[in-house]
Design an enzyme around this catalytic site. Structure first.
Site, PDB file in Angstrom:
ATOM      1  N   LYS A  63       0.483  11.941  10.415  1.00 58.03           N
ATOM      2  CA  LYS A  63      -0.924  12.136  10.672  1.00 58.03           C
ATOM      3  C   LYS A  63      -1.684  11.116  11.302  1.00 58.03           C
ATOM      4  CE  LYS A  63      -1.514  15.192   6.506  1.00 58.03           C
ATOM      5  NZ  LYS A  63      -2.210  15.485   5.302  1.00 58.03           N
TER       6      LYS A  63
ATOM      7  N   CYS B 283      -3.446   9.796   5.413  1.00 56.12           N
ATOM      8  CA  CYS B 283      -3.171  10.005   4.008  1.00 56.12           C
ATOM      9  C   CYS B 283      -2.597  11.269   3.712  1.00 56.12           C
ATOM     10  CB  CYS B 283      -4.457   9.988   3.199  1.00 56.12           C
ATOM     11  SG  CYS B 283      -5.280   8.189   3.078  1.00 56.12           S
ATOM     12  N   ASP B 284      -1.619  11.289   2.888  1.00 56.74           N
ATOM     13  CA  ASP B 284      -1.054  12.669   2.166  1.00 56.74           C
ATOM     14  C   ASP B 284      -0.579  12.446   0.819  1.00 56.74           C
ATOM     15  OD1 ASP B 284      -0.093  15.304   3.415  1.00 56.74           O
ATOM     16  OD2 ASP B 284       1.518  14.551   2.065  1.00 56.74           O
ATOM     17  N   SER B 285      -0.851  13.654   0.095  1.00 55.03           N
ATOM     18  CA  SER B 285      -0.551  13.493  -1.408  1.00 55.03           C
ATOM     19  C   SER B 285       0.162  14.565  -1.742  1.00 55.03           C
ATOM     20  CB  SER B 285      -2.051  13.782  -2.189  1.00 55.03           C
ATOM     21  OG  SER B 285      -2.893  12.767  -1.843  1.00 55.03           O
TER      22      SER B 285
ATOM     23  N   GLY C 148       0.276   8.757  -0.147  1.00 51.83           N
ATOM     24  CA  GLY C 148       0.756   7.804   0.888  1.00 51.83           C
ATOM     25  C   GLY C 148      -0.319   7.374   1.665  1.00 51.83           C
TER      26      GLY C 148
END
Length: 218
Positions: A57, A78-80, A115
């Site tokens: 991203k 960010c990624d969850s 992340g």
């Protein structure tokens, strides 16, 4: 030493929750959605998956970004994902999927991993890490689950729940940073900025009385 050039943070995410969390922490980000197809990335470890997606991203936005000459630009991706019962759970496929998940998770616990990938466009340096928080789910009834899924909220979030919305009522507690569950950890962001020789206070802004202007702090 603080950098003399103003800092600009670009958030590579469409998540309004992430943006609100930054704003509550005194940071007003620009937002540029990455457009990354998350379904194309697979991993056996939740921590690896969310960090790789955060990298993709941030890089996707970096490739489209036009840095301004009067500011030092940073990009944050960010990624969850939720690690639960040996599975990696991102956003549910549909309402039926969300319902099945919530029925499995009630009364149990999972780990929400987020992340973070922070890229300094000016120096081409980066810092990245994963924040993890244990989430304890309440013993939710079938009626409560059906009502919750009907709101649409769990369809748009990793793990099919939130802590900062309607879903917060269905959690018994957490162990760790609540921002991680929202989708962005401010303490971790502070550490990543420090790795790049920056201070989080350099990103703080304040609105003057009446809301007529925004000026940098620090």
């Amino acid at each position: 030493m603080p950098n003399s050039m103003p800092l600009r943070l670009v958030l590579a995410s469409a998540s309004p929750a992430r943006r609100k969390l930054l704003q509550a922490g005194g940071i007003e980000p620009d937002v540029l959605v990455s457009g990354v197809d998350e379904s194309q990335v697979v991993s056996e470890r939740a921590e690896d998956l969310c960090l790789e997606l955060a990298r993709l991203k941030a890089q996707a936005v970096l490739d489209r970004l036009r840095p301004t000459p009067d500011a030092r630009t940073l990009v944050l991706g960010c990624d969850s994902v939720l690690g639960f019962d040996g599975e990696i759970l991102g956003k549910p496929a549909d309402a039926a999927d969300a319902t099945r998940r919530l029925r499995r998770m009630r009364g149990r616990s999972g780990v929400l991993h987020t992340g973070h990938c922070l890229i300094d466009v000016t120096s081409a340096s980066r810092a990245e890490a994963v924040a993890s928080t244990v989430v304890h789910f309440g013993d939710i009834s079938d009626d409560e689950i059906d009502a919750y899924v009907a709101t649409g909220e769990p369809l748009a979030v990793a793990g099919s729940f939130t802590i900062d919305g309607l879903g917060g009522a269905f959690l018994n507690g957490i162990e760790g940073d609540p921002g991680t569950v929202v989708g962005l950890s401010l303490p971790l962001l502070r550490r990543l900025l420090s790795e790049l020789g920056l201070r989080i206070t350099d990103l703080w802004t304040k609105v003057a009385p009446g809301g007529q202007s925004v000026e940098p702090l620090g």
